[in-house]
Every structure is written in C-alpha cells, then in structure tokens.
Design a protein around this motif. Structure first.
Motif, mmCIF file in Angstrom:
data_model
loop_
_atom_site.group_PDB
_atom_site.id
_atom_site.type_symbol
_atom_site.label_atom_id
_atom_site.label_comp_id
_atom_site.label_asym_id
_atom_site.label_seq_id
_atom_site.Cartn_x
_atom_site.Cartn_y
_atom_site.Cartn_z
ATOM 1 N N GLU A 191 -49.129 -76.697 9.047
ATOM 2 C CA GLU A 191 -48.791 -77.561 7.913
ATOM 3 C C GLU A 191 -47.491 -77.085 7.273
ATOM 4 O OE1 GLU A 191 -50.795 -79.402 3.845
ATOM 5 O OE2 GLU A 191 -51.733 -77.723 4.880
ATOM 6 N N VAL A 192 -46.532 -77.972 7.128
ATOM 7 C CA VAL A 192 -45.209 -77.588 6.629
ATOM 8 C C VAL A 192 -44.646 -78.711 5.769
ATOM 9 C CG1 VAL A 192 -44.082 -78.448 8.726
ATOM 10 C CG2 VAL A 192 -42.881 -76.804 7.271
ATOM 11 N N TRP A 193 -43.986 -78.325 4.701
ATOM 12 C CA TRP A 193 -43.355 -79.276 3.786
ATOM 13 C C TRP A 193 -41.874 -79.403 4.125
ATOM 14 C CZ3 TRP A 193 -39.343 -78.398 0.307
ATOM 15 C CH2 TRP A 193 -39.083 -79.419 -0.598
ATOM 16 N N ILE A 194 -41.350 -80.640 4.159
ATOM 17 C CA ILE A 194 -39.937 -80.886 4.429
ATOM 18 C C ILE A 194 -39.382 -81.841 3.391
ATOM 19 C CG2 ILE A 194 -40.076 -80.466 6.921
ATOM 20 C CD1 ILE A 194 -40.205 -83.494 7.324
ATOM 21 N N GLY A 195 -38.094 -81.741 3.133
ATOM 22 C CA GLY A 195 -37.428 -82.638 2.195
ATOM 23 C C GLY A 195 -36.056 -83.008 2.717
ATOM 24 N N PHE A 196 -35.522 -84.113 2.220
ATOM 25 C CA PHE A 196 -34.211 -84.601 2.639
ATOM 26 C C PHE A 196 -33.318 -84.713 1.407
ATOM 27 C CE2 PHE A 196 -37.355 -86.128 5.648
ATOM 28 C CZ PHE A 196 -36.809 -85.751 6.868
ATOM 29 N N ASP A 197 -32.181 -84.007 1.412
ATOM 30 C CA ASP A 197 -31.263 -83.948 0.276
ATOM 31 C C ASP A 197 -30.048 -84.822 0.522
ATOM 32 O OD1 ASP A 197 -33.029 -82.087 -0.597
ATOM 33 O OD2 ASP A 197 -31.743 -80.352 -0.223
ATOM 34 N N ASP A 198 -29.554 -85.457 -0.575
ATOM 35 C CA ASP A 198 -28.320 -86.231 -0.456
ATOM 36 C C ASP A 198 -27.120 -85.306 -0.621
ATOM 37 O OD1 ASP A 198 -28.099 -85.680 -3.137
ATOM 38 O OD2 ASP A 198 -28.588 -87.703 -3.820
ATOM 39 N N ALA A 199 -25.912 -85.902 -0.703
ATOM 40 C CA ALA A 199 -24.684 -85.105 -0.762
ATOM 41 C C ALA A 199 -24.594 -84.258 -2.018
ATOM 42 C CB ALA A 199 -23.473 -86.031 -0.655
ATOM 43 N N THR A 200 -25.310 -84.652 -3.080
ATOM 44 C CA THR A 200 -25.260 -83.886 -4.334
ATOM 45 C C THR A 200 -26.327 -82.792 -4.382
ATOM 46 O OG1 THR A 200 -26.781 -85.375 -5.489
ATOM 47 C CG2 THR A 200 -24.429 -85.942 -5.524
ATOM 48 N N GLY A 201 -27.173 -82.690 -3.333
ATOM 49 C CA GLY A 201 -28.230 -81.698 -3.319
ATOM 50 C C GLY A 201 -29.537 -82.199 -3.897
ATOM 51 N N LYS A 202 -29.602 -83.462 -4.297
ATOM 52 C CA LYS A 202 -30.825 -84.026 -4.863
ATOM 53 C C LYS A 202 -31.760 -84.459 -3.739
ATOM 54 C CE LYS A 202 -32.535 -87.763 -7.804
ATOM 55 N NZ LYS A 202 -32.170 -88.962 -8.589
ATOM 56 N N LEU A 227 -31.513 -81.383 5.721
ATOM 57 C CA LEU A 227 -32.920 -80.985 5.746
ATOM 58 C C LEU A 227 -33.139 -79.738 4.895
ATOM 59 C CD1 LEU A 227 -35.804 -81.185 7.068
ATOM 60 C CD2 LEU A 227 -34.910 -79.666 8.862
ATOM 61 N N ARG A 228 -34.282 -79.676 4.245
ATOM 62 C CA ARG A 228 -34.721 -78.445 3.567
ATOM 63 C C ARG A 228 -36.194 -78.224 3.866
ATOM 64 N NH1 ARG A 228 -34.908 -77.580 -2.505
ATOM 65 N NH2 ARG A 228 -32.805 -78.467 -2.598
ATOM 66 N N THR A 229 -36.610 -76.955 3.920
ATOM 67 C CA THR A 229 -38.012 -76.609 4.114
ATOM 68 C C THR A 229 -38.237 -75.208 3.579
ATOM 69 O OG1 THR A 229 -39.839 -76.409 5.696
ATOM 70 C CG2 THR A 229 -37.674 -75.691 6.450
ATOM 71 N N SER A 230 -39.482 -74.892 3.271
ATOM 72 C CA SER A 230 -39.806 -73.576 2.722
ATOM 73 C C SER A 230 -40.508 -72.679 3.733
ATOM 74 C CB SER A 230 -40.688 -73.737 1.483
ATOM 75 O OG SER A 230 -41.880 -74.408 1.825
ATOM 76 N N ILE A 231 -40.886 -73.226 4.897
ATOM 77 C CA ILE A 231 -41.552 -72.420 5.936
ATOM 78 C C ILE A 231 -40.862 -72.723 7.269
ATOM 79 C CG2 ILE A 231 -43.789 -71.689 6.864
ATOM 80 C CD1 ILE A 231 -45.150 -73.143 4.625
#
Length: 284
Positions: A191-202, A227-231
C-alpha cells in the motif's frame, strides 16, 4: 412616652441578618422572585434566609454563600453579611449539621467566571487550529479527502489499468530509445500513497495504490505534473514496460519526479551507470 419607645423597640426588632436583607430588598423595590432570578437561588431558600430559619437550608458553607449572593443582589456589603450569618449560625449551634447536603441550585460564587470560560474557548480554538495545520502539512492527506479526489479523478480520466486486463508492453532494453508517448505505469508493491504536483508545487490529485494495483498515468499528467510519494520502496515505476528502479531512498518523501518517458529513462540509465564498474585493462 410610649411613642418615644416605639422606634427603639423597632430597632431592637431588627436584630437578625435576614431582617436586614429583607429591608434592603424592599428598599430597592425587589420581590423575592426578582432576587431569585438575580442569584439563581430558589425562592424558598431566600425566604428561609430572611426568616433566619437556617435549619431548612443545606450545609453551613452554602448558607453563607447564599447570604453573600443575596447581599450582592441588594447592594449590601457581602463580606459583612457573610460574617454576620456565620455568627448567627454559631449562636444557633448550627455547626453540628452535616457540611454537605444535596440542594437544587449551584452557588453563583462557585460558577466559572466569564474570563475563565473565554480563556477555555480560546485555548480550544488554538488547539483545533494547530491540529488542522498539522494535518494540512502532513505527508499524507485525510482519507476522506483522498477518496473525494480519487472519485473526481475517476470521473474525468481514463480508468486505471486493472491487473491482467491487457498484456504488458514489451520492455525497452537499457539504452534503447523509448517513444515520447510510451505508457508510464505505477504499481504498488505494498500500500503506497502517491500525489501529482503542478508547476507551482501544489498537489492537484492524490490516490492510494494497494499492493499489486497498477495505475497508468494519463498523458495530460505526464506532461503537466510531477510525482511525489512518501514510501519510494513500495512503488514500482515502469515506462514502456521498463522498470526504472527506485525513485528515492526508502521511507523518504520524494517529489518533483518528472513523469516524461525520456526523463524517467535517463534517471534509470543514470542509476545504472553509477553502479557500473568499468573493466580493468590487462597487461600483455
């Protein structure tokens, strides 16, 4: 002669603190009901104080408190009234009664002050704000927010690729050029959390991948987001079927990972080159 003694007899008649409280109440035009409203003490208790019938009242501490509250309501010095009531209780041998008995109202002097109440409210608000800020700055967002974001993403994007629904694309060999539109697929090793950031880092979108679940990143995301993730160790990233390796150290928040196929392949080739040991030339 009788007329001259009448005032003196009237003054002698007013010997109890209850009489003094009653006369002060009548002087300001208040009824017992008015005093009960002001002090939040039952009318029958106020009437017993006026008649100095202390046996019908709760414990001695409360009798003094009631009398002081009554004095405040009719503009008499409460400390003086309290002292007088204590003397009368001693004279009546009232001290032998239990110090505690149940009664209806609460002594107003024991209620929290307005300042204390506002202080508690402010402290509660500050604690709530601090908790909200901590949640906002946490690596992983609230589960309800993740669910809402995932639902919105599912309504506007192509559905994630389910395992086994399509044959895996042929993996590109190291060093081999990868098409610019090669599919970028994220797979949860656990199980892993992922996020997608725009050009401003949001972070514009979040989701959680279960173990074995795959998610093909939409073409628009590949070009516009990182892409960002914590694991990192729980996330497998492939481009055109080629595994690009870990995207960061284990159990570390990583972000600004480009999703463009060329950048991912360059990252994989760079990691491989860093681990390659050049051959040692032999003497002839």
């Amino acid at each position: 002669m009788a007329d001259e003694e009448a005032p003196e007899q009237g003054e002698l008649a007013i010997t109890r603190t209850g009489d003094r409280l009653r006369l002060a109440r009548e002087a300001v035009g208040l009824s017992l009901a008015d005093v009960a409203t002001r002090t939040r003490i039952t009318q029958r208790h106020l009437e017993a104080i006026e008649k100095s019938e202390f046996s019908g009242l709760p414990g001695r501490t409360y009798v003094t408190g009631f009398a002081r509250a009554y004095a405040r309501a009719v503009d008499l010095p409460e400390a003086e009234i309290g002292a007088a009531i204590r003397r009368e209780l001693e004279e009546d041998a009232y001290g032998s009664r239990p110090l505690y008995e149940a009664y209806e109202p609460t002594d107003p002097a024991r209620l929290p002050t307005a300042r204390l109440a506002w202080t508690l409210v402010i402290v509660a608000l500050l604690l709530g704000s601090a908790y909200g800020i901590w949640r906002f700055l946490s690596v992983e967002p609230d589960e309800a927010l993740i669910a809402a974001q995932n639902q919105a993403a599912d309504n506007s994007e192509a559905p994630a690729t389910a395992p086994g629904t399509a044959p895996a694309p042929k993996a590109a060999a190291p060093g081999q050029a990868v098409p610019a539109d090669a599919p970028v697929v994220l797979t949860g090793l656990s199980e892993v959390w992922i996020g997608f950031d725009d050009a401003t880092g949001k972070t514009e979108n979040w989701r959680t991948l279960d173990a074995g679940e795959t998610y093909e990143v939409p073409a628009a995301y590949v070009q516009q987001f990182t892409l960002r993730t914590s694991i990192p160790q729980a996330l497998k990233v492939t481009v055109g079927g080629r595994d690009i390796g870990a995207v960061g150290p284990a159990d570390t928040l990583v972000k600004n990972i480009s999703l463009k196929p060329a950048d991912l392949v360059a990252r994989a080739d760079g990691a491989g080159a860093a681990q390659t040991i050049p051959p040692v030339a032999t003497k002839r």
